[in-house]
Design a protein around this motif. Sequence first.
Motif, PDB file in Angstrom:
ATOM      1  N   GLU A 133       0.749   7.563  -6.191  1.00 26.86           N
ATOM      2  CA  GLU A 133      -0.382   8.482  -6.366  1.00 26.86           C
ATOM      3  C   GLU A 133       0.003   9.911  -6.011  1.00 26.86           C
ATOM      4  O   GLU A 133      -0.377  10.853  -6.709  1.00 26.86           O
ATOM      5  CB  GLU A 133      -1.552   8.018  -5.491  1.00 26.86           C
ATOM      6  N   ASP A 134       0.756  10.075  -4.942  1.00 22.16           N
ATOM      7  CA  ASP A 134       1.190  11.420  -4.549  1.00 22.16           C
ATOM      8  C   ASP A 134       2.109  12.023  -5.605  1.00 22.16           C
ATOM      9  O   ASP A 134       2.050  13.230  -5.888  1.00 22.16           O
ATOM     10  CB  ASP A 134       1.917  11.365  -3.204  1.00 22.16           C
ATOM     11  N   GLY A 178      -0.231  11.949  -9.182  1.00 20.85           N
ATOM     12  CA  GLY A 178      -1.570  12.517  -9.140  1.00 20.85           C
ATOM     13  C   GLY A 178      -1.650  13.879  -9.819  1.00 20.85           C
ATOM     14  O   GLY A 178      -2.611  14.158 -10.565  1.00 20.85           O
ATOM     15  N   MET A 183       1.798   2.275  -3.531  1.00 23.66           N
ATOM     16  CA  MET A 183       0.709   2.870  -4.306  1.00 23.66           C
ATOM     17  C   MET A 183       0.403   4.286  -3.833  1.00 23.66           C
ATOM     18  O   MET A 183       0.136   5.182  -4.650  1.00 23.66           O
ATOM     19  CB  MET A 183      -0.522   1.966  -4.241  1.00 23.66           C
ATOM     20  N   LEU A 184       0.456   4.517  -2.532  1.00 21.56           N
ATOM     21  CA  LEU A 184       0.221   5.868  -2.017  1.00 21.56           C
ATOM     22  C   LEU A 184       1.295   6.837  -2.508  1.00 21.56           C
ATOM     23  O   LEU A 184       0.999   7.974  -2.910  1.00 21.56           O
ATOM     24  CB  LEU A 184       0.184   5.847  -0.492  1.00 21.56           C
ATOM     25  N   SER A 219      -5.283   8.734 -11.496  1.00 19.53           N
ATOM     26  CA  SER A 219      -6.430   8.642 -10.597  1.00 19.53           C
ATOM     27  C   SER A 219      -6.152   7.714  -9.428  1.00 19.53           C
ATOM     28  O   SER A 219      -5.527   6.662  -9.583  1.00 19.53           O
ATOM     29  CB  SER A 219      -7.650   8.120 -11.362  1.00 19.53           C
ATOM     30  N   ARG A 220      -6.666   8.065  -8.260  1.00 17.22           N
ATOM     31  CA  ARG A 220      -6.532   7.212  -7.088  1.00 17.22           C
ATOM     32  C   ARG A 220      -7.371   5.948  -7.201  1.00 17.22           C
ATOM     33  O   ARG A 220      -7.214   5.038  -6.399  1.00 17.22           O
ATOM     34  CB  ARG A 220      -6.898   7.988  -5.817  1.00 17.22           C
ATOM     35  N   LEU A 221      -8.272   5.891  -8.164  1.00 22.18           N
ATOM     36  CA  LEU A 221      -9.058   4.677  -8.377  1.00 22.18           C
ATOM     37  C   LEU A 221      -8.445   3.762  -9.433  1.00 22.18           C
ATOM     38  O   LEU A 221      -8.996   2.703  -9.735  1.00 22.18           O
ATOM     39  CB  LEU A 221     -10.492   5.044  -8.790  1.00 22.18           C
ATOM     40  N   GLU A 254       0.835  -1.202   0.000  1.00 22.43           N
ATOM     41  CA  GLU A 254       0.000   0.000   0.000  1.00 22.43           C
ATOM     42  C   GLU A 254       0.867   1.248   0.000  1.00 22.43           C
ATOM     43  O   GLU A 254       0.539   2.252  -0.651  1.00 22.43           O
ATOM     44  CB  GLU A 254      -0.911  -0.016   1.229  1.00 22.43           C
ATOM     45  N   PRO A 300     -12.727   0.793  -5.208  1.00 15.68           N
ATOM     46  CA  PRO A 300     -11.758   1.274  -4.206  1.00 15.68           C
ATOM     47  C   PRO A 300     -10.968   0.096  -3.631  1.00 15.68           C
ATOM     48  O   PRO A 300     -11.539  -0.930  -3.280  1.00 15.68           O
ATOM     49  CB  PRO A 300     -12.644   1.924  -3.134  1.00 15.68           C
TER      50      PRO A 300
END
Length: 557
Positions: A291-292, A295, A287-288, A300-302, A284, A325
């Motif tokens: 995304e940061d 983004g 992925m975070l 997309s966060r999805l 996780e 999600p």
Amino acid sequence: MNILDLLDASSTAVYEAVDADANVVDSVTAAGMRSDALHMADTLLAVADPGDRVFIPPLPGVDFERAFFGAVAAGMIAVPLPKMPKIRSKKLDRIEGVVDDCTPRVVIGDEQSQQLVSELFGLAVVPVTARATMDLAGAQAPVARDPMQPALLQYTSGSTGSPKGVEVSEFNLVTNQQGMSRRCAVRHGTDVVAWLPSFHDMGLCSMTIMPAVSGARLVRVATDDFIRRPLLWLEAMRGRGDVWSAAPDSSYRNCVRAKRLVKEFTTDLSGWRFAANAAEPVRESTMLEFEDTFGPYGFSRLAFQPGYGLAESTVCVSVNSPGTPRRSLRLDNVQLASGVVREVAAEQPGVDVSACGRPIEGSEVRILDPEAPVPAGEGRVGEICVSGPSNARGYWQNSDATRETFTTEFEGRRFLRTGDLGFLSDGEVVICGRKKDLLIHAGENFYAPDLEAAGLDGLTTDGTPVAACFQTSDGLVYFCYEAGRGVDEQEEARNCAGALARIATLYPGPTQVVAVARGQIPRTTSGKVQRRQAAAMMERSDFRLVTATKVPTMGRA
């Protein structure tokens, strides 16, 4: 279920390759691919017979796809392998093992690049240029073959043992990729942008079979180009409105690290609809961070969808639909050591695991006792077992391993024992670790990926280093990681001490943290760490050590 039947004039599939500047350098329609395959089949049949095995190494452009479909059209069995060496090297050891196992007749490529392998093993070389996208007047129809018979020998990565050839049929390939395409909404208008090695099951299926069954466009980035410049993968998505792509967790980390090193990055990633994360432990935190980082460029966060699969079930077992999600679970590590699944709050001590989606259509997942064909029990970790039409029939000429892995009977159905431990959460597959990589202390089980994640968190090396956690025969657990370049021994000593403290919050047994030289930790051809091989190296004192924590007194609590 004949794959060649999917490549006709009505298909919208397109196969194309891009260079290091993201320019298209090779492109062929489905009908053109069929024509190329039939012409190549003629040449193959001049030197070998239907049912013979054909080595297919990585090839330029979309020539791997041409070669694979050519082998299928000839009624032969494709055996994808890594790049063939031109000189004697350790790479020949693996190839020699595969030759002994499946006795191939042919290798596809060119005389110069395949000369050593051809001479050593007596293989005929069929040039990849033995195809012509013109007409089919001179080419025969595909050789008829039972779709349930092997069309592919997918040699396993060898992360926990000797590589074995999984017998994958045309029926397996088409069924699995149809189910995956439907779940992921891959269709005409979708661009499958991929850099994965062609000899990897996820790479072969997503880049070769998925476009054929879905009518999508393949956009192939050369693996070597991605390794040299990871952001090329993302740049190849520029101007595309419906992108599907898949890669291991480490690839996303590499992109984050590469982005930090460039001054400008302008690629619009808003068209990246589906980013599958699979093939190694999904984190996780990765992925975070991705995304940061991306983004602001439209990612997309999805988009992220963790998935699970293995070659023995063709490739895909589970993944969620676009826009679902994702779920990360924090588990009580003390309870988990006893095989009990208990979720805790984010601020409590524990380990984080990612849910890897629901099984695709036709695949059924059960959690069974690792030693018997009975359920592991509600809320308990067990062995992930899979039943369905994607399951291969076994390992090539290895009846003992086939019986052990593919023949568990439960509730009137035959299940594949994956060797992975985990559980189901709201219907989603959650992976804890490999059965053969368990770390055992005082009768309790601990999972190498959990300790690796803890050890890696906070290391002050350049990027995310390669790491492996394993247990030697004396019971000592090692967390071994590759030190950065320009090593400062004092800084690495602090890294080791910090990693030991973090691991101690999860694992109560004797542990040593070791920093080794870059490139020392053994990995498979697809990049997975080989924990058992690393344990053997440690016992033989084969590692080049940089620094390490003090060896603990054995038997401490």
